[in-house]
Scaffold this motif. Sequence first.
Motif, PDB file in Angstrom:
ATOM      1  N   GLY A   3      26.002 -73.147 -50.903  1.00  0.00           N
ATOM      2  CA  GLY A   3      25.426 -73.739 -52.105  1.00  0.00           C
ATOM      3  C   GLY A   3      23.938 -73.509 -52.281  1.00  0.00           C
ATOM      4  O   GLY A   3      23.350 -73.981 -53.237  1.00  0.00           O
ATOM      5  N   ILE A   4      23.307 -72.761 -51.350  1.00  0.00           N
ATOM      6  CA  ILE A   4      21.854 -72.562 -51.472  1.00  0.00           C
ATOM      7  C   ILE A   4      21.501 -71.409 -52.407  1.00  0.00           C
ATOM      8  O   ILE A   4      20.342 -71.249 -52.772  1.00  0.00           O
ATOM      9  N   TYR A   5      22.490 -70.594 -52.792  1.00  0.00           N
ATOM     10  CA  TYR A   5      22.248 -69.495 -53.723  1.00  0.00           C
ATOM     11  C   TYR A   5      23.387 -69.476 -54.732  1.00  0.00           C
ATOM     12  O   TYR A   5      24.339 -68.718 -54.607  1.00  0.00           O
ATOM     13  N   PRO A   6      23.324 -70.340 -55.766  1.00  0.00           N
ATOM     14  CA  PRO A   6      24.429 -70.469 -56.721  1.00  0.00           C
ATOM     15  C   PRO A   6      24.735 -69.175 -57.470  1.00  0.00           C
ATOM     16  O   PRO A   6      23.843 -68.367 -57.733  1.00  0.00           O
ATOM     17  N   VAL A   7      26.008 -69.010 -57.817  1.00  0.00           N
ATOM     18  CA  VAL A   7      26.490 -67.812 -58.500  1.00  0.00           C
ATOM     19  C   VAL A   7      25.685 -67.511 -59.760  1.00  0.00           C
ATOM     20  O   VAL A   7      25.408 -66.354 -60.064  1.00  0.00           O
ATOM     21  N   TRP A   8      25.298 -68.531 -60.525  1.00  0.00           N
ATOM     22  CA  TRP A   8      24.604 -68.284 -61.793  1.00  0.00           C
ATOM     23  C   TRP A   8      23.227 -67.660 -61.588  1.00  0.00           C
ATOM     24  O   TRP A   8      22.633 -67.178 -62.534  1.00  0.00           O
ATOM     25  N   LEU A   9      22.713 -67.605 -60.368  1.00  0.00           N
ATOM     26  CA  LEU A   9      21.436 -66.942 -60.096  1.00  0.00           C
ATOM     27  C   LEU A   9      21.608 -65.492 -59.666  1.00  0.00           C
ATOM     28  O   LEU A   9      20.641 -64.753 -59.576  1.00  0.00           O
ATOM     29  N   TRP A  10      22.849 -65.081 -59.394  1.00  0.00           N
ATOM     30  CA  TRP A  10      23.085 -63.714 -58.938  1.00  0.00           C
ATOM     31  C   TRP A  10      22.753 -62.725 -60.050  1.00  0.00           C
ATOM     32  O   TRP A  10      22.948 -62.997 -61.232  1.00  0.00           O
ATOM     33  N   GLN A  11      22.303 -61.548 -59.669  1.00  0.00           N
ATOM     34  CA  GLN A  11      21.994 -60.480 -60.604  1.00  0.00           C
ATOM     35  C   GLN A  11      23.109 -59.436 -60.569  1.00  0.00           C
ATOM     36  O   GLN A  11      23.735 -59.233 -59.525  1.00  0.00           O
ATOM     37  N   PRO A  12      23.368 -58.742 -61.706  1.00  0.00           N
ATOM     38  CA  PRO A  12      24.402 -57.699 -61.715  1.00  0.00           C
ATOM     39  C   PRO A  12      24.135 -56.669 -60.619  1.00  0.00           C
ATOM     40  O   PRO A  12      22.995 -56.239 -60.425  1.00  0.00           O
ATOM     41  N   GLY A  13      25.180 -56.321 -59.876  1.00  0.00           N
ATOM     42  CA  GLY A  13      25.069 -55.322 -58.821  1.00  0.00           C
ATOM     43  C   GLY A  13      24.561 -55.864 -57.498  1.00  0.00           C
ATOM     44  O   GLY A  13      24.502 -55.141 -56.508  1.00  0.00           O
ATOM     45  N   GLU A  14      24.201 -57.127 -57.469  1.00  0.00           N
ATOM     46  CA  GLU A  14      23.670 -57.724 -56.250  1.00  0.00           C
ATOM     47  C   GLU A  14      24.785 -57.915 -55.226  1.00  0.00           C
ATOM     48  O   GLU A  14      25.916 -58.243 -55.573  1.00  0.00           O
ATOM     49  N   SER A  15      24.463 -57.719 -53.965  1.00  0.00           N
ATOM     50  CA  SER A  15      25.421 -57.927 -52.879  1.00  0.00           C
ATOM     51  C   SER A  15      25.072 -59.204 -52.139  1.00  0.00           C
ATOM     52  O   SER A  15      23.907 -59.481 -51.876  1.00  0.00           O
ATOM     53  N   ILE A  16      26.087 -59.952 -51.814  1.00  0.00           N
ATOM     54  CA  ILE A  16      25.924 -61.184 -51.052  1.00  0.00           C
ATOM     55  C   ILE A  16      26.730 -61.027 -49.773  1.00  0.00           C
ATOM     56  O   ILE A  16      27.903 -60.657 -49.816  1.00  0.00           O
ATOM     57  N   HIS A  17      26.107 -61.290 -48.634  1.00  0.00           N
ATOM     58  CA  HIS A  17      26.802 -61.188 -47.348  1.00  0.00           C
ATOM     59  C   HIS A  17      27.027 -62.593 -46.816  1.00  0.00           C
ATOM     60  O   HIS A  17      26.088 -63.354 -46.634  1.00  0.00           O
TER      61      HIS A  17
END
Length: 70
Positions: A3-17
Amino acid sequence: LGGIYPVWLWQPGESIHEIRRIPLTAPASDGCYRIELGLFNPQTGARTPAFDSNGARLENDVLIVEPGRP
């Protein structure tokens, strides 16, 4: 990410590990598993639309995780 990096803050093409452990109560006899990854809104239960790298919508809005693929 807990919950420290909510989906709505993600940028297109960004990778989350993120690493998740899935406990298995009854392992498959052949050791093969199918893992489907998808996101959903916890308030409504609605699944978030998911697309492949070509922009085509994924069936059931899930990514099938294949062995050996990051």
